[in-house]
Design a protein around this motif. Structure first.
Motif, PDB file in Angstrom:
ATOM      1  N   PHE A 239       0.867  -1.181   0.000  1.00  0.00           N
ATOM      2  CA  PHE A 239       0.000   0.000   0.000  1.00  0.00           C
ATOM      3  C   PHE A 239       0.905   1.233   0.000  1.00  0.00           C
ATOM      4  CE2 PHE A 239      -2.042  -3.424   2.281  1.00  0.00           C
ATOM      5  CZ  PHE A 239      -3.318  -3.466   1.736  1.00  0.00           C
ATOM      6  N   TYR A 240       0.704   2.136  -0.963  1.00  0.00           N
ATOM      7  CA  TYR A 240       1.530   3.337  -1.055  1.00  0.00           C
ATOM      8  C   TYR A 240       0.662   4.571  -1.278  1.00  0.00           C
ATOM      9  CZ  TYR A 240       5.674   0.383  -1.613  1.00  0.00           C
ATOM     10  OH  TYR A 240       6.678  -0.525  -1.414  1.00  0.00           O
ATOM     11  N   GLY A 241       1.061   5.652  -0.662  1.00  0.00           N
ATOM     12  CA  GLY A 241       0.477   6.951  -0.933  1.00  0.00           C
ATOM     13  C   GLY A 241       1.601   7.919  -1.259  1.00  0.00           C
ATOM     14  N   GLY A 242       1.306   8.930  -2.104  1.00  0.00           N
ATOM     15  CA  GLY A 242       2.394   9.821  -2.468  1.00  0.00           C
ATOM     16  C   GLY A 242       1.955  11.084  -3.163  1.00  0.00           C
ATOM     17  N   TYR A 243       2.957  11.826  -3.593  1.00  0.00           N
ATOM     18  CA  TYR A 243       2.771  13.157  -4.178  1.00  0.00           C
ATOM     19  C   TYR A 243       3.651  13.284  -5.407  1.00  0.00           C
ATOM     20  CZ  TYR A 243       3.240  18.263  -4.585  1.00  0.00           C
ATOM     21  OH  TYR A 243       3.257  19.553  -5.058  1.00  0.00           O
ATOM     22  N   GLY A 244       3.169  14.003  -6.416  1.00  0.00           N
ATOM     23  CA  GLY A 244       3.955  14.220  -7.615  1.00  0.00           C
ATOM     24  C   GLY A 244       3.723  15.601  -8.191  1.00  0.00           C
ATOM     25  N   LEU A 245       4.667  16.066  -8.973  1.00  0.00           N
ATOM     26  CA  LEU A 245       4.522  17.356  -9.642  1.00  0.00           C
ATOM     27  C   LEU A 245       5.353  17.370 -10.901  1.00  0.00           C
ATOM     28  CD1 LEU A 245       6.534  20.171  -7.832  1.00  0.00           C
ATOM     29  CD2 LEU A 245       6.974  17.739  -7.539  1.00  0.00           C
ATOM     30  N   GLY A 246       4.980  18.254 -11.834  1.00  0.00           N
ATOM     31  CA  GLY A 246       5.706  18.332 -13.089  1.00  0.00           C
ATOM     32  C   GLY A 246       5.175  19.434 -13.978  1.00  0.00           C
TER      33      GLY A 246
ATOM     34  N   TYR B 148      -5.463  12.049  -7.805  1.00  0.00           N
ATOM     35  CA  TYR B 148      -6.103  13.350  -7.970  1.00  0.00           C
ATOM     36  C   TYR B 148      -5.072  14.279  -8.586  1.00  0.00           C
ATOM     37  CZ  TYR B 148      -8.033  17.940  -6.917  1.00  0.00           C
ATOM     38  OH  TYR B 148      -8.491  19.232  -7.025  1.00  0.00           O
ATOM     39  N   VAL B 149      -5.346  14.789  -9.789  1.00  0.00           N
ATOM     40  CA  VAL B 149      -4.389  15.580 -10.548  1.00  0.00           C
ATOM     41  C   VAL B 149      -4.959  16.967 -10.813  1.00  0.00           C
ATOM     42  CG1 VAL B 149      -2.989  15.715 -12.647  1.00  0.00           C
ATOM     43  CG2 VAL B 149      -3.512  13.485 -11.646  1.00  0.00           C
ATOM     44  N   GLN B 150      -4.123  17.992 -10.614  1.00  0.00           N
ATOM     45  CA  GLN B 150      -4.501  19.378 -10.886  1.00  0.00           C
ATOM     46  C   GLN B 150      -3.606  19.955 -11.978  1.00  0.00           C
ATOM     47  OE1 GLN B 150      -3.952  20.723  -6.729  1.00  0.00           O
ATOM     48  NE2 GLN B 150      -6.058  21.452  -6.818  1.00  0.00           N
ATOM     49  N   LEU B 151      -4.204  20.655 -12.922  1.00  0.00           N
ATOM     50  CA  LEU B 151      -3.495  21.400 -13.952  1.00  0.00           C
ATOM     51  C   LEU B 151      -3.656  22.879 -13.625  1.00  0.00           C
ATOM     52  CD1 LEU B 151      -2.078  21.681 -16.756  1.00  0.00           C
ATOM     53  CD2 LEU B 151      -4.368  21.639 -17.771  1.00  0.00           C
ATOM     54  N   HIS B 152      -2.568  23.546 -13.233  1.00  0.00           N
ATOM     55  CA  HIS B 152      -2.670  24.952 -12.851  1.00  0.00           C
ATOM     56  C   HIS B 152      -1.609  25.775 -13.588  1.00  0.00           C
ATOM     57  CE1 HIS B 152       0.818  24.479 -10.105  1.00  0.00           C
ATOM     58  NE2 HIS B 152       0.288  23.296  -9.845  1.00  0.00           N
ATOM     59  N   ASP B 153      -1.654  27.110 -13.429  1.00  0.00           N
ATOM     60  CA  ASP B 153      -0.816  28.009 -14.222  1.00  0.00           C
ATOM     61  C   ASP B 153      -0.936  27.667 -15.707  1.00  0.00           C
ATOM     62  OD1 ASP B 153       0.104  29.211 -11.857  1.00  0.00           O
ATOM     63  OD2 ASP B 153       1.706  27.735 -11.668  1.00  0.00           O
TER      64      ASP B 153
ATOM     65  N   GLU C 269       0.378  25.092 -22.276  1.00  0.00           N
ATOM     66  CA  GLU C 269       1.376  24.829 -21.244  1.00  0.00           C
ATOM     67  C   GLU C 269       0.742  24.917 -19.865  1.00  0.00           C
ATOM     68  OE1 GLU C 269       5.558  26.404 -21.959  1.00  0.00           O
ATOM     69  OE2 GLU C 269       4.365  27.864 -23.092  1.00  0.00           O
ATOM     70  N   GLY C 270       1.310  24.164 -18.909  1.00  0.00           N
ATOM     71  CA  GLY C 270       0.816  24.236 -17.545  1.00  0.00           C
ATOM     72  C   GLY C 270       1.632  23.385 -16.597  1.00  0.00           C
ATOM     73  N   ASN C 271       1.400  23.580 -15.302  1.00  0.00           N
ATOM     74  CA  ASN C 271       2.033  22.785 -14.257  1.00  0.00           C
ATOM     75  C   ASN C 271       1.054  21.740 -13.742  1.00  0.00           C
ATOM     76  OD1 ASN C 271       4.510  24.248 -14.270  1.00  0.00           O
ATOM     77  ND2 ASN C 271       3.530  25.871 -13.067  1.00  0.00           N
ATOM     78  N   LEU C 272       1.592  20.602 -13.335  1.00  0.00           N
ATOM     79  CA  LEU C 272       0.775  19.508 -12.826  1.00  0.00           C
ATOM     80  C   LEU C 272       1.134  19.213 -11.372  1.00  0.00           C
ATOM     81  CD1 LEU C 272       1.065  17.062 -15.868  1.00  0.00           C
ATOM     82  CD2 LEU C 272      -0.982  18.341 -15.208  1.00  0.00           C
ATOM     83  N   GLU C 273       0.116  18.898 -10.582  1.00  0.00           N
ATOM     84  CA  GLU C 273       0.293  18.489  -9.185  1.00  0.00           C
ATOM     85  C   GLU C 273      -0.590  17.283  -8.938  1.00  0.00           C
ATOM     86  OE1 GLU C 273       0.660  20.647  -4.814  1.00  0.00           O
ATOM     87  OE2 GLU C 273      -0.524  21.575  -6.412  1.00  0.00           O
ATOM     88  N   LYS C 274      -0.096  16.318  -8.167  1.00  0.00           N
ATOM     89  CA  LYS C 274      -0.793  15.028  -8.076  1.00  0.00           C
ATOM     90  C   LYS C 274      -0.664  14.418  -6.677  1.00  0.00           C
ATOM     91  CE  LYS C 274      -0.344  10.445 -10.268  1.00  0.00           C
ATOM     92  NZ  LYS C 274       0.361   9.738 -11.365  1.00  0.00           N
ATOM     93  N   TYR C 275      -1.760  13.820  -6.209  1.00  0.00           N
ATOM     94  CA  TYR C 275      -1.777  13.007  -4.993  1.00  0.00           C
ATOM     95  C   TYR C 275      -2.302  11.626  -5.386  1.00  0.00           C
ATOM     96  CZ  TYR C 275      -1.418  17.557  -2.703  1.00  0.00           C
ATOM     97  OH  TYR C 275      -1.014  18.821  -2.323  1.00  0.00           O
ATOM     98  N   PHE C 276      -1.653  10.567  -4.909  1.00  0.00           N
ATOM     99  CA  PHE C 276      -2.081   9.231  -5.341  1.00  0.00           C
ATOM    100  C   PHE C 276      -2.058   8.236  -4.184  1.00  0.00           C
ATOM    101  CE2 PHE C 276       2.543   9.111  -5.910  1.00  0.00           C
ATOM    102  CZ  PHE C 276       2.887   7.858  -5.418  1.00  0.00           C
TER     103      PHE C 276
END
Length: 251
Positions: free
Chosen positions: A113-120, A176-181, A137-144
């Motif tokens: 079982f894993y939980g984590g965070y990502g960005l790019g 859960y992924v967010q596209l911002h900026d 273009e945009g920035n990505l942020e992620k929780y999984f």
């Protein structure tokens, strides 16, 4: 041989799919750790040139940490059957870190079982006859959160006069992924978000020593209707996995 035929057929599926999303999911990592001090590493890619470098380490007999870096640079036709003059350039760089729990089951299988965070960051430029028509273009942020499980079933692949042990497993990831900026042609646009469900299965073929060939196939479902952040890219991957310092037994 039937296994190889299935793998080849799956390999060409991404070529027939549209790639209009700005999110290119890295393959869910399944290190299948078994004891303190074990290391698992791998490299994966697919026919969309989405390449991932992955590593995991067991901090104790039940706690593991994992990380991955994925990157993509692809210049191709906007659609498989479209004109060569209509091009699409994608650039996608993404990193993830995760922490989780693993344990060995009585039948020698492993569950994690894993939980984590990502960005790019992501970019897509469309062009026609050599002229750029649109740039996104945009920035990505992620929780999984994900669950990995290795199956008890095992087979042997007979090829070139040799027997290669095979094992199977599955991973289920929710992100859960967010596209911002987010900008289109330099103009600010409204941010988007989505929830992705990425179930995959993987087959590992023992090659030499701790080196295994891994074939990943799966699906990517977007639970929200979005225009730019949607489940439109393949989870299929081919790769090499190495596990060092773990317990003996199939997994």
């Amino acid at each position: 041989m039937l296994v190889l035929v299935r793998i080849v057929l799956l390999a060409f599926l991404p070529l027939l799919m549209g790639c209009s999303s700005l999110y290119f999911p890295p393959p869910p990592q399944a290190p299948l750790l078994t004891q303190k001090g074990e290391f698992s590493g791998g490299i994966h890619t697919n026919f969309s040139s989405n390449t991932a470098l992955q590593g995991a380490y067991a901090l104790s007999d039940h706690i593991g940490v994992l990380g991955s870096l994925s990157f993509l640079q692809a210049d191709k036709k906007q659609s498989f059957f479209g004109s060569k003059a209509n091009r699409e350039y994608n650039e996608h760089n993404f990193g993830e870190l995760g922490l989780g729990y693993f344990t060995r089951l009585k039948d020698q299988r492993v569950i994690e079982f894993y939980g984590g965070y990502g960005l790019g960051r992501t970019k897509r430029a469309e062009s026609s006859a050599g002229l750029t028509t649109q740039t996104l273009e945009g920035n990505l942020e992620k929780y999984f959160f994900q669950v990995n499980y290795s199956k008890k079933e095992s087979k042997t692949l007979h090829l070139f006069g040799r027997d290669f042990p095979m094992s199977y497993g599955a991973a289920m990831r929710a992100s859960y992924v967010q596209l911002h900026d987010f900008t289109i042609d330099g103009q600010a646009r409204e941010s988007e978000d989505n929830i992705f469900f990425e179930p995959i299965t993987f087959t590992r073929i023992q090659a030499v020593g701790p080196i295994q060939l891994q074939f990943i196939s799966g699906s990517n479902f977007g639970l929200r209707h979005r225009k730019f952040l949607k489940a439109a890219n393949s989870v299929f991957q081919l790769g090499i996995v190495v596990n060092l310092g773990g317990q003996e037994g199939r997994r």
